[in-house]
Scaffold this motif. Sequence first.
Motif, PDB file in Angstrom:
ATOM      1  N   GLU A  20       0.831  -1.209   0.000  1.00  0.00           N
ATOM      2  CA  GLU A  20       0.000   0.000   0.000  1.00  0.00           C
ATOM      3  C   GLU A  20       0.863   1.254   0.000  1.00  0.00           C
ATOM      4  OE1 GLU A  20      -2.428  -0.570   3.429  1.00  0.00           O
ATOM      5  OE2 GLU A  20      -3.919  -1.831   2.409  1.00  0.00           O
ATOM      6  N   GLU A  54       2.338   1.683  -3.480  1.00  0.00           N
ATOM      7  CA  GLU A  54       1.317   2.163  -4.427  1.00  0.00           C
ATOM      8  C   GLU A  54       1.068   3.659  -4.240  1.00  0.00           C
ATOM      9  OE1 GLU A  54      -3.279   1.130  -5.777  1.00  0.00           O
ATOM     10  OE2 GLU A  54      -2.323   0.023  -4.144  1.00  0.00           O
ATOM     11  N   ALA A  55       1.023   4.111  -2.977  1.00  0.00           N
ATOM     12  CA  ALA A  55       0.799   5.531  -2.696  1.00  0.00           C
ATOM     13  C   ALA A  55       1.966   6.373  -3.202  1.00  0.00           C
ATOM     14  CB  ALA A  55       0.600   5.727  -1.189  1.00  0.00           C
ATOM     15  N   LEU A  70       4.034   5.674  -5.700  1.00  0.00           N
ATOM     16  CA  LEU A  70       4.002   5.709  -7.156  1.00  0.00           C
ATOM     17  C   LEU A  70       2.957   6.692  -7.656  1.00  0.00           C
ATOM     18  CD1 LEU A  70       4.388   1.897  -7.977  1.00  0.00           C
ATOM     19  CD2 LEU A  70       6.099   3.690  -8.253  1.00  0.00           C
ATOM     20  N   LYS A  71       1.832   6.759  -6.977  1.00  0.00           N
ATOM     21  CA  LYS A  71       0.793   7.714  -7.369  1.00  0.00           C
ATOM     22  C   LYS A  71       1.302   9.144  -7.231  1.00  0.00           C
ATOM     23  CE  LYS A  71      -3.336   4.950  -6.491  1.00  0.00           C
ATOM     24  NZ  LYS A  71      -4.557   4.829  -5.676  1.00  0.00           N
ATOM     25  N   GLU A  72       2.022   9.395  -6.148  1.00  0.00           N
ATOM     26  CA  GLU A  72       2.574  10.738  -5.931  1.00  0.00           C
ATOM     27  C   GLU A  72       3.550  11.111  -7.062  1.00  0.00           C
ATOM     28  OE1 GLU A  72       4.325  11.071  -2.129  1.00  0.00           O
ATOM     29  OE2 GLU A  72       2.451  10.739  -1.030  1.00  0.00           O
ATOM     30  N   GLY A  97       3.365  10.015 -10.055  1.00  0.00           N
ATOM     31  CA  GLY A  97       2.667   9.929 -11.337  1.00  0.00           C
ATOM     32  C   GLY A  97       3.041   8.708 -12.118  1.00  0.00           C
ATOM     33  N   LYS A 105       2.708   4.477 -12.728  1.00  0.00           N
ATOM     34  CA  LYS A 105       1.800   3.343 -12.539  1.00  0.00           C
ATOM     35  C   LYS A 105       2.610   2.122 -12.126  1.00  0.00           C
ATOM     36  CE  LYS A 105      -1.633   4.811 -15.940  1.00  0.00           C
ATOM     37  NZ  LYS A 105      -2.388   4.408 -17.165  1.00  0.00           N
TER      38      LYS A 105
END
Length: 277
Positions: A263, A266-267, A269-271, A273, A275
């Motif tokens: 988790e 994943e967070a 990687l989102k920050e 940008g 995938k």
Amino acid sequence: MEIEKLGFKEEYKLVYADDTKEIYAHTTYHEVEIEQEDYITEDDTPVDNIFSEKEQRLLIDPLHNNPWTDRDFLASSNVGIYYAKGEQLIVPDMLLSFDVKAPEDWLEKQNRCYHLITFGKAPELVVEVISNKEGGEADRKMRIYAQIGIFYYILIDPYLQLYPQKLNVFRLNAARKYEALDDSNFYMPEIQLGIFLWEGLFEKYPAQWARWCDKDGNVLKTGTEKNSELNEKNSELNEKNTTLSQKLEDERKEKEEALQRAEKLEALLKELGLKPD
């Protein structure tokens, strides 16, 4: 005196004396009437030594704590056998009788001994623990037990007073004489019991004890031994359950920690940008 009204005879027997003291044993005899006949049902003389007392209980306890026979039986220690009118009781250290039950009113005086007429038969087996050379186990008692028709006679001689071996087993023959069994095979098929010498602790006392076994030589355990084994098995089972529970808990924590790492990744990687693959 009140004790005379009860019909008791009190006797004192000198059992030890030295320059400073004399010791007497007190024996009480109870007289009851069966078919207009007086006889002694109880002799309260104490057991003569610790080994004998413990050996008797070691022989009786396993018989009541193991499924070794389907027959009704009576196993008792220091119970007198009343075998003939006008004769004194003979008291084995232990007796075993099959296909009998103790009378329901066994507290009544006339039922406190093993009366051959009451039970309708002789015991199949008696045991004597030899303490000295004066008890008559190898002569007087042996003759009486043979006369009564007791099939097996076992003599335990822990101090080698009368025999060169500690365990001696005799079987009644057709001539009503006892024949010694081979000491390499003490299994008695008629009663489905064997007996052998077992060295170990009984109630914290180390000794060679005579113990029952089955036809395969497996010892018949006492209730205490069976409970100890059960407690040990339960303890081992609890330990295994504890180990398994700890392992499952560790696996759960590892999965939870792996999920938390996933988790967080994943967070992150989102920050950025990005995938995740």
